[in-house]
Enzyme design. Structure first.
Site, PDB file in Angstrom:
ATOM      1  N   CYS A  29     -26.486 -66.070 -22.317  1.00 55.84           N
ATOM      2  CA  CYS A  29     -26.360 -67.500 -22.589  1.00 55.84           C
ATOM      3  C   CYS A  29     -25.611 -68.221 -21.452  1.00 55.84           C
ATOM      4  CB  CYS A  29     -25.690 -67.691 -23.945  1.00 55.84           C
ATOM      5  SG  CYS A  29     -25.864 -69.366 -24.543  1.00 55.84           S
ATOM      6  N   LYS A  81     -11.046 -52.911 -36.581  1.00 54.71           N
ATOM      7  CA  LYS A  81     -10.754 -52.383 -37.926  1.00 54.71           C
ATOM      8  C   LYS A  81     -11.694 -51.245 -38.340  1.00 54.71           C
ATOM      9  CE  LYS A  81      -8.152 -53.467 -41.573  1.00 54.71           C
ATOM     10  NZ  LYS A  81      -6.724 -53.840 -41.433  1.00 54.71           N
ATOM     11  N   HIS A 139     -28.941 -64.726 -27.800  1.00 48.68           N
ATOM     12  CA  HIS A 139     -27.774 -63.881 -28.112  1.00 48.68           C
ATOM     13  C   HIS A 139     -28.193 -62.529 -28.695  1.00 48.68           C
ATOM     14  CE1 HIS A 139     -24.511 -66.707 -27.348  1.00 48.68           C
ATOM     15  NE2 HIS A 139     -25.398 -67.630 -27.668  1.00 48.68           N
TER      16      HIS A 139
END
Ligand code: XMP
Length: 512
Positions: free
Chosen positions: A81, A368, A168
């Site tokens: 992009c 995480k 994307h």
């Protein structure tokens, strides 16, 4: 160090997602500030560079530009992009400025698969979000894919190993986007897939040993995923040189302290000190009703108690912390990128500096989900690894208004019933958070033949991806009925149960 792919951050909200996708391909990636000098990237042993998207136009006065020397490093570059516009701008092409953004699905037709689109179907749905557009290719480049609105949706200079894509690939809406990233990593950069949980654990253990030597590490264990995994990893590395401190602030869930003691003390044989400070916390919180005030008192008291406990433990040089990657990256502050807040996440505020402790943060490279994988590989049980988030101030912000031991006890008992039923039904692991809130409102009811005048418990069960937004979970009515009747029957002091059907925004997840 593993081989590193650098993601240069030009302020896109998706920069972290790019880094994750790379790691999902078992290649290590690191986010760098857009202006990082090429020499620094060389020093870091970077074997490929991805230029992220960004909200600006390359022509804007404040547009973030990279060090032009990154194009001279001889390593492959993939521009996404805004990244592809930068390549156009810096390498001799032309970018047309447009006030309108092209946003949403487009259809990519692959003209030349080359290395980037190897083994992919010729037609794919892709996700666009851009304003400016490349209108003239830089010398050496050729188009390899088009969309309905752009003849240069994907470009390559195979000699220099430069690639650019207008859409994307990192978002789920782009079909086979991860395969494009994988092709870049493995096919173009020839990256080794050396970012695996096992490799990470053995490498980190060696690093911890090298850093700590014969020194002593203290770690504040909260029972949450991050500090638990940090404790397990440190313990594996240095055994008895690790001492964990668990502070009972009187605002914990039912059975929490026993559970922590059993698991870490008896099962893992970690040197665990449990400090019961519940009376002190309650005393300091007496009569305090304002949520932020409560948080401040709880935070300050925690630091004081922790500091005192360190003194009683004796000399230590290091403080262990379960800091994660999203807490430490310094994202670029451009436009309204929410990732741009630089968090200085030190679980035990100001302490390390004051106590002259050096930090050991074995998870600071991880996201995480990676932490969870490490925890599972180290033998932590599922209920710890997949535990729902629990706020630092604990039940202190789940009893509305002022706190008393009686109210906390009622909340704890109601919450234990909810937890029990969420586990039994399997919903505990399907939702983001499920907890009870104590409402200091008394309402009339009947129990047996008697009139009652008891408190209200609210159930808060939400689904969310990142806690930034959330929606209330559509639990089956039978389950809600069971939870409600168990709470009113089993928990003394509760006469009514209500279910919170507010989303975030406008409500928050916690009530205070
Ligand atoms: P809210 O209520 O802001 O919560 O929608 C978002 C997420 O953050 C947690 N939370 C906290 N965590 N200290 C914490 O460590 C706090 O003071 C705190 N307040 C909220 C909350 O549980 C949810 O997951």
């Amino acid at each position: 160090m593993p081989q590193t792919i650098a993601v240069l951050d030009f302020g896109s909200q998706l920069t972290q997602v790019i880094a994750r996708r790379i790691r999902e391909c078992q290649v290590y990636s690191k986010i760098f500030h857009f202006s990082t000098p090429a020499a620094k990237l060389r020093e870091e042993g970077v074997i490929g560079i991805i230029l992220s998207g960004g909200p600006q136009s390359v022509y804007a006065k404040t547009a973030p530009h990279p060090d032009p020397a990154i194009f001279e490093l001889g390593v492959p570059v993939l521009g996404i992009c805004y990244g592809v516009q930068l390549m156009g701008h810096f390498l001799g092409g032309h970018v047309s400025h447009s006030k309108e953004r092209e946003y949403g699905h487009g259809h990519l037709t692959i003209k030349q698969p080359g290395k980037l689109f190897a083994k992919l179907p010729r037609k794919l749905r892709v996700w666009n979000s851009h304003g400016d557009k490349l209108t003239k290719l830089p010398p050496g480049f050729r188009p390899i894919g088009t969309t309905e609105n752009s003849p240069y949706a994907a470009i390559e200079d195979a000699t220099r190993r430069f690639y650019g894509i207008q859409f994307h690939p990192e978002v789920f809406h782009t079909e086979r986007g991860v395969d494009m990233i994988r092709n870049f990593l493995l096919g173009v950069c020839r990256a080794k897939q050396d970012w695996t949980t096992r490799d990470f654990i053995s490498r980190t253990i060696a690093e911890i040993r090298a850093q700590v030597g014969k020194g002593r590490v203290i770690l504040g264990l909260s029972g949450g995923v991050d500090s638990s995994v940090a404790a397990a990893l440190l313990h594996k590395a240095i055994g008895k040189q690790l001492t964990c401190v668990f502070v009972d602030n009187g605002l914990l869930r039912k059975g929490e302290r026993d559970y922590v003691q059993k698991l870490y003390g008896r099962h893992f044989h970690i040197d665990l000190r449990v400090v019961d400070a519940s009376k002190l916390f309650l005393r300091r919180l007496k009569g305090v009703t304002e949520p932020e005030q409560k948080r401040k008192i709880i935070g300050r008291t925690f630091v004081a108690v922790f500091e005192k406990s360190l003194k009683s433990i004796g000399h230590a040089e290091f403080l262990g912390q379960g800091t994660l990657y999203p807490d430490v990256i310094e994202s670029v502050s451009i436009g309204n990128n929410p990732a741009s807040l630089i968090k200085t996440h030190h679980n035990v505020g100001g302490l390390p500096a004051r106590m002259k402790l050096k930090l050991v943060e074995p998870l600071r490279q991880l996201f995480k989900d990676e932490v969870r994988r490490v925890g599972a590989a180290l033998g932590l049980p599922r209920e710890v690894v997949w535990r729902q988030p629990f706020p630092g101030p604990g039940l202190g912000v789940r009893v509305m208004g002022d706190l008393t031991a009686e109210k906390l006890e009622i909340l704890r008992n109601a919450d234990a019933v909810l937890h029990d039923e969420m586990m039994a039904s399997g919903y505990y692991y399907k939702v983001w958070q499920s907890f009870c809130v104590f409402l200091p409102v008394r309402t009339v009811g009947v129990f047996g033949d008697e009139r009652t005048y008891d408190y209200v418990i609210a159930l808060r069960v939400v689904e969310s991806i990142d806690a930034m937004t959330a929606d209330w979970a559509r639990l089956p009515h039978e389950l809600l009925q069971k939870i409600s009747s168990r709470i009113t029957n089993e928990v003394r002091g509760v006469g009514r149960v209500v279910f919170d059907i507010s989303s975030k925004p406008p409500a928050t997840i916690e009530w205070e």
